[in-house]
Motif scaffolding. Structure first.
Motif, mmCIF file in Angstrom:
data_model
loop_
_atom_site.group_PDB
_atom_site.id
_atom_site.type_symbol
_atom_site.label_atom_id
_atom_site.label_comp_id
_atom_site.label_asym_id
_atom_site.label_seq_id
_atom_site.Cartn_x
_atom_site.Cartn_y
_atom_site.Cartn_z
ATOM 1 N N ALA A 112 4.964 8.792 3.110
ATOM 2 C CA ALA A 112 5.034 7.645 2.435
ATOM 3 C C ALA A 112 6.373 6.854 2.844
ATOM 4 N N VAL A 113 7.008 8.070 2.151
ATOM 5 C CA VAL A 113 8.749 7.429 2.653
ATOM 6 C C VAL A 113 8.559 7.409 4.596
ATOM 7 N N ASP A 114 8.412 8.243 4.973
ATOM 8 C CA ASP A 114 8.626 8.366 6.475
ATOM 9 C C ASP A 114 7.692 7.441 7.051
ATOM 10 N N THR A 115 6.337 6.978 7.204
ATOM 11 C CA THR A 115 6.435 5.945 7.182
ATOM 12 C C THR A 115 7.093 4.436 6.910
ATOM 13 N N ASN A 147 7.238 0.350 -8.243
ATOM 14 C CA ASN A 147 7.846 0.313 -9.564
ATOM 15 C C ASN A 147 8.812 -0.610 -10.262
ATOM 16 N N PRO A 148 7.527 -1.445 -11.389
ATOM 17 C CA PRO A 148 8.268 -2.644 -11.347
ATOM 18 C C PRO A 148 9.265 -2.816 -12.186
ATOM 19 N N LYS A 204 4.183 6.563 -5.497
ATOM 20 C CA LYS A 204 3.593 7.156 -6.897
ATOM 21 C C LYS A 204 2.613 7.792 -6.858
ATOM 22 N N SER A 205 1.982 8.659 -5.850
ATOM 23 C CA SER A 205 1.425 9.589 -5.941
ATOM 24 C C SER A 205 1.174 10.993 -6.141
ATOM 25 N N SER A 263 0.594 -0.984 -0.488
ATOM 26 C CA SER A 263 0.081 0.024 -0.467
ATOM 27 C C SER A 263 0.953 1.327 -0.216
ATOM 28 N N LEU A 264 1.995 0.891 0.656
ATOM 29 C CA LEU A 264 2.545 2.290 0.899
ATOM 30 C C LEU A 264 3.788 2.725 -0.722
#
Length: 421
Positions: free
Chosen positions: A55-58, A84-85, A45-46, A39-40
């Motif tokens: 998201a990075v901090d979490t 990122n595939p 990619k938001s 999920s993060l």
């Protein structure tokens, strides 16, 4: 599924909630790590910068719940591969070169296995084979009980791999499957075996059926000679007597692969197996003959050096048959014997070879009292009334014998002695 909510405020609130929970260091958070990472990864990619930053901090907080230092070191690459595939090849490379001090546990595998599974489904051949190899290494780097818990994620990519169109992918998948299966409960082994047998006898393409046959042999090898002995007679019966051509084809192939995987341990089953394989070589059906010749070649490679008498006994028997297809089978079997004994291939014959090299290698490897009658029988077959037999025999004869006249003169004493006996 808050990450799919259209409101960026809802998404950000959810991330902040997760962050607050992680700061309290809950004991059972590890089982939620994979879903949280996924999920993060979406949040990274938001289009909204605050969501990406949160998201990075979490994710950094989430990393602290992982105990294995080697996994912590590659955690960022795992997250990138999820979000990122295009980063998947880098993550697979990092997983392949993990600097492990202790075995991977359930939490570690929950992060790594989805990445490996994605690699197995990649159209990139190198990435696919690397990923399949990692699955095969899991018993060496992970806790055995943890592997069993992820069998539903591990086994499907390997089963897909054994049906791949590329021979190398099929071989790697079969090897990895047999490596992993020893860590699974017995009922799962039985389920996998049932699936492989079903696929071996029903798949539409030849390569798929061959891949499943190879995997079955590899799995039986992983469980030892007792497993082979308990199944071999039924395999032979199906190879000889089944009215379904695909079933016969599958089990004839399986006999060849079993000899390849078990090697010398297959000698006890040689007599009952070779009869079915050689019958297949002379079958009127093209597909059956094809797999028969392949299996005969595998068996010849297995025993030509260690037990040449095992190979030449059925060769002599086929060479005297009234059915021309069986005589052709004898020629092809002799061809496999020559190549296996001398360590050459058909491709080698296209290059420059020292005159008489193959004959010298044969004489060094096989007792002349056994070798010369076999070669003379080949010479007789080179004059067979059926052109298909004679032409193939002439080809093998020319490959092995540099000078027919000299060879016949030099072998006459041994041949006369054999005839007089």
């Amino acid at each position: 599924k808050v990450e799919n909510d259209a409101s960026w405020r809802v998404q950000q609130a959810a991330i902040l909630l997760v962050e607050a929970v992680l700061r309290n260091k809950p004991k059972n958070i590890v089982k939620y790590v994979p879903n949280l990472v996924q999920s993060l990864g979406v949040a990274l990619k938001s289009a909204t910068s605050s969501i990406r930053d949160n998201a990075v901090d979490t994710i950094e907080l989430l990393k602290t719940s992982i105990a294995n230092e080697a996994v912590v070191d590659i955690f960022d690459y795992i997250v990138q591969a999820i979000s990122n595939p295009s980063s998947l090849p880098i993550a697979i490379d990092k997983i392949m070169h993990l600097n492990l001090i202790k075995r991977l546990d359930q939490t570690d595998l929950s992060l790594i296995i989805p990445i490996i599974a994605n690699g197995c489904n990649s159209p990139n051949l190198q990435l696919k084979t690397d990923s399949l190899k990692i699955f095969g290494q899991l018993p060496n780097i992970a806790i055995e009980s943890a592997i069993d818990q992820f069998s539903d994620e591990i086994i499907p990519p390997l089963l897909n791999g054994v049906s791949d169109s590329a021979p190398n992918v099929r071989a790697i998948s079969a090897a990895s499957l047999s490596s992993v299966v020893v860590c699974l409960k017995s009922e799962k082994y039985d389920q996998i075996m049932d699936t492989l047998i079903q696929e071996m006898t029903t798949k539409k393409s030849f390569s798929e059926r061959q891949g499943n046959s190879q995997a079955i042999a590899s799995l039986i090898k992983a469980h030892g000679v007792e497993q082979l002995d308990s199944h071999l007679q039924s395999f032979v019966d199906l190879a000889k007597n089944s009215k379904d051509l695909k079933v016969r084809e599958g089990y004839i192939s399986l006999l060849g692969f079993l000899s390849h995987f078990f090697g010398e341990e297959f000698s006890s089953g040689f007599d009952i197996s070779i009869e079915a394989v050689l019958d297949a070589c002379a079958d009127p059906n093209d597909a059956i003959r094809t797999v028969g010749l392949r299996s005969a070649s595998l068996i010849a490679k297995t025993f030509s050096l260690s037990h040449p008498q095992l190979i030449l006994k059925p060769y002599f028997a086929c060479a005297l048959k009234e059915n021309w297809r069986q005589r052709l089978c004898a020629v092809n079997f002799m061809k496999s014997f020559v190549m296996a004994t001398t360590g050459t291939t058909e491709a080698d014959d296209k290059g420059i070879r020292t005159i008489g090299e193959l004959l010298m290698k044969l004489e060094a490897a096989v007792d002349k009292e056994l070798l010369y009658p076999a070669l003379i029988t080949l010479w007789i077959l080179s004059a067979d009334p059926v052109p298909t037999v004679s032409q193939e025999a002439q080809l093998v004869w020319r490959q092995a014998i540099p000078n027919t006249g000299n060879f016949l003169r030099n072998t006459m004493d041994i041949l006369l002695e054999r005839i007089s006996v």
